[in-house]
Design an enzyme around this catalytic site. Structure first.
Site, PDB file in Angstrom:
ATOM      1  N   ASP A 142       0.884  -1.167   0.000  1.00 48.33           N
ATOM      2  CA  ASP A 142       0.000   0.000   0.000  1.00 48.33           C
ATOM      3  C   ASP A 142       0.923   1.218   0.000  1.00 48.33           C
ATOM      4  OD1 ASP A 142      -1.651   2.120   0.569  1.00 48.33           O
ATOM      5  OD2 ASP A 142      -2.377   1.349   2.491  1.00 48.33           O
ATOM      6  N   GLU A 164      -7.227   0.534  -4.588  1.00 44.38           N
ATOM      7  CA  GLU A 164      -7.257   0.432  -3.124  1.00 44.38           C
ATOM      8  C   GLU A 164      -8.592  -0.104  -2.590  1.00 44.38           C
ATOM      9  OE1 GLU A 164      -6.071   4.410  -2.133  1.00 44.38           O
ATOM     10  OE2 GLU A 164      -4.024   4.051  -2.823  1.00 44.38           O
ATOM     11  N   ASP A 190     -12.896   5.621   2.731  1.00 46.09           N
ATOM     12  CA  ASP A 190     -11.473   5.677   3.087  1.00 46.09           C
ATOM     13  C   ASP A 190     -11.096   7.087   3.543  1.00 46.09           C
ATOM     14  OD1 ASP A 190      -8.714   5.771   3.160  1.00 46.09           O
ATOM     15  OD2 ASP A 190      -8.410   4.740   1.250  1.00 46.09           O
ATOM     16  N   LYS A 246       2.846  11.216  -3.388  1.00 47.88           N
ATOM     17  CA  LYS A 246       1.795  10.536  -4.151  1.00 47.88           C
ATOM     18  C   LYS A 246       0.856  11.541  -4.827  1.00 47.88           C
ATOM     19  CE  LYS A 246      -1.748   6.971  -3.420  1.00 47.88           C
ATOM     20  NZ  LYS A 246      -2.274   6.055  -2.392  1.00 47.88           N
TER      21      LYS A 246
END
Ligand code: AMP
Length: 618
Positions: free
Chosen positions: A23, A187, A211, A87
């Site tokens: 992850d 994800e 999330d 990211k």
């Protein structure tokens, strides 16, 4: 056939090479595997430490690179040498992020706004791919240390809304870190797998994955059927998360505790300590009713009720996003059968309760929300290593993909929302006699004219053997692999001449841009249809003019003077209609010219056949 190898470090026999699940998060990253004995997914951690590796990179003056907890320690002291949230830059140009440039405390190069961003540290430049590769390398080293075996293969997760450029960038980062990235997985799909959802082939289900991490919020609606995951919609806020909760606690304490704004502005160490206390309070309040502590004699206290009051507007915002995601998927909250919680901030009871009451059902929160994505990635890695063959994970394309055809029109080969992997092919031909080159320009978008869409790539199919216009058969094929990477190839079928290109766009689109492009396609739909119709009419008219001209060059001697005159004037009228851009008039003149030429064309054809028959003995 299973491969057996000997682990030199331990002397033990090993079956097959290990594939890890990673992850690669905005705030934290971690690595997981399926435990060889228990067959359960576990997150890797060194004795006594956390499985989470902060996604932070620190470059010291001497050029050494630190990643993780140690790097995070430099965030306050050397902000310009400490990179976080890399990211957020994956597959982006400066233009894509300029509205949020203030968020980054390090230097992002802004002189070439269209090309991929670079980060400057000292006199060195790093791309987001380089930066992510440092994190992945660190994870790889940790895993090798813990497992005492080389780690070369991985499955890496990405947000469901990542486009092909961002997925490709993630893949490249893996490669740079010495990892063979077998699959890039969404994800939310990984999180569902960690709850065992989707592992039964008979299962048909609608799932919501909520999330809420440290700095980002994502909601994804998935459909699972026959072991296939399909992303129906995504929504969220890329600048909303647990950090906002910490900030409002800091605000709550400022003034009240005797620590003033001025004191915080003057003393970055104090500001940092207060922020850390706020995070501690927040976590404590997930399981307790009152938090009390002090800094330098200043009392810091907050109750759970007060905390819930100050974060309520953030939580409401996430619920509104859930509503939008459902709407985009064409669903109602009661249609959702499973709700999966991901990200450390879903530990906050108010978050859990709000999500549960919105969907009208209990949420799945038994798996550690920080680890759930990595654990799912490990399950996917296990599937890929051949232990669970039947499963295929599917995504969809967010925008249509096609090529430019005559008149600048978009010819869609793979429509928006097509499942990935996907392929399509169509045949095209040349416009001019003896045309040796054909330019294949690849576009993404919903508009009818390519100029309104986004160009992804272009290449030339060369060395087409000389043939009259319309004769070559050029087959253009689009292939999107399971990671969402597009390969376009063109082949002239008569000669076998072939050319292909892997499409790696210069930079990605944000979900907001995708939304904008879709919206524009709706608002301009009417104009687009009429422009397309006109362009098609003009192209047809042009083609007819060309073929008629060619016919006249060859056969003028067999036509009467009147036929020649009539044809010339009909051609002129058609040419005029084309320049006047009047679609109906163009079609009208095409018909007139066809009516005039049809009789003599038939006559000449009959003569030719009769001539050919003469020499033959039947
Ligand atoms: P992630 O990005 O998923 O690692 O989430 C990290 C965020 O979760 C940070 O903002 C943490 O402060 C927050 N977090 C972690 N544990 C808790 C907890 N027990 N209660 C509330 N927030 C938490």
């Amino acid at each position: 056939m299973a491969k057996i190898s000997i682990n030199i470090a331990t002397g033990s026999l090993q079956q097959e090479e290990i594939i890890v699940g990673i992850d690669l998060g905005t705030t934290n990253s971690l690595i997981a595997i399926i435990h060889p004995d228990t067959k359960q997914p576990i997150a890797l951690k060194e004795h006594g430490s956390s499985s989470l590796v902060p996604s932070v990179i620190y470059f010291d003056e001497a050029g050494n690179v630190l990643v993780g907890e140690e790097a995070r320690g430099h965030l306050i002291s050397s902000p310009e040498r400490t990179i976080f949230s890399a990211k957020r830059l994956m597959g982006k140009s400066y233009n894509d992020i300029k509205n949020n440039a203030a968020f980054f405390s390090y230097k992002i190069i802004d002189d070439n706004t269209e090309s991929l961003v670079k980060v400057q540290v000292g006199n060195k430049f790093y791309s987001p791919v380089d930066l992510s590769s440092f994190i992945l390398k660190e994870l790889k080293i940790r895993a090798e240390h813990i497992l005492k075996t080389p780690v070369n293969k991985a499955v890496i997760t990405v947000p469901a809304y990542f486009n092909d450029a961002q997925r490709q960038a993630t893949r490249d980062a893996g490669k740079l870190a010495g990892l063979d990235v077998l699959r890039v997985v969404n994800e939310p799909t990984a999180a569902s797998l960690a709850y065992g959802v989707g592992l039964n082939k008979e299962e048909h289900k609608l799932i919501a994955v909520y999330d809420l991490g440290g700095g980002t919020f994502d909601i994804s609606i998935l459909r699972i059927a026959g072991g296939i995951f399909e992303v129906l919609s995504t929504n969220g806020d890329t600048y909303l998360g647990g950090d906002d909760f910490d900030n409002v606690i800091v605000q709550h304490w400022t003034g009240k505790s005797g620590i003033t704004k001025e004191m915080l502005a003057a003393d970055s160490g104090l500001a940092q300590t207060l922020r850390l206390k706020a995070e501690e309070a927040k976590k404590y309040l997930s399981a307790n009713d009152v938090f009390e502590d002090e800094i330098n004699g200043h009392l810091l206290s907050i109750t759970k009720i007060e905390f819930e009051e100050i974060i309520r507007s953030f939580v409401y915002k996430t619920i509104a996003c859930c509503g939008s995601a459902l709407k985009d998927a064409g669903l109602k909250n009661i249609d959702i059968e499973t709700v999966v919680m991901v990200g450390g901030s879903t530990r906050v009871p108010l978050v859990k309760e709000s999500v549960s009451s919105f969907f009208g059902r209990p949420v799945n929160d038994t798996v550690n929300p920080d680890e759930v994505v990595a654990l799912g990635a490990a399950i996917q890695a296990d599937i890929l290593s051949g232990n669970n063959k039947e499963f295929l994970l599917l995504d969809i394309t967010p925008l249509s993909l096609g090529i430019e055809t005559a008149g600048g029109l978009m010819d869609v080969l793979i429509p928006r929302n097509a499942k990935i992997p996907s392929k399509a092919a169509r045949q095209y031909t040349t416009q001019v006699d003896g045309q040796a080159d054909m330019r294949i320009s690849v576009f993404q978008g919903e508009r009818d004219l390519v100029k309104d869409n986004r160009k992804l790539a272009a290449f030339n199919l060369t060395n087409i053997p000389g043939m009259p216009a319309g004769l070559p058969k050029v087959e253009v094929s689009f292939l999107i692999n399971a990671d969402g990477i597009l390969t376009v190839s063109a082949k002239e079928l008569r000669s076998g001449v072939e050319q292909s290109i892997e499409v790696k766009p210069q930079y990605g689109l944000t979900d907001i841009e995708v939304e904008k492009m879709l919206l524009e396609s709706i608002t301009h739909a009417k104009d687009d249809i009429s422009i397309r119709a006109l362009t098609e009419a003009k192209t047809e008219g042009d083609q007819l003019l060309k073929t008629t001209e060619r016919f006249l060059q060859k056969n003028a001697s067999m036509l009467t003077q009147e036929e020649l005159l009539q044809t010339a004037s009909a051609m002129q009228a058609l040419q005029l209609a084309i320049t006047m851009e009047d679609k109906d008039l163009v079609y009208n003149k095409i018909e007139t010219l066809n009516d005039i030429s049809r009789p003599y064309a038939e006559r000449i054809m009959d003569n030719a056949i009769a001539g050919a028959m003469k020499g033959k003995v039947i």
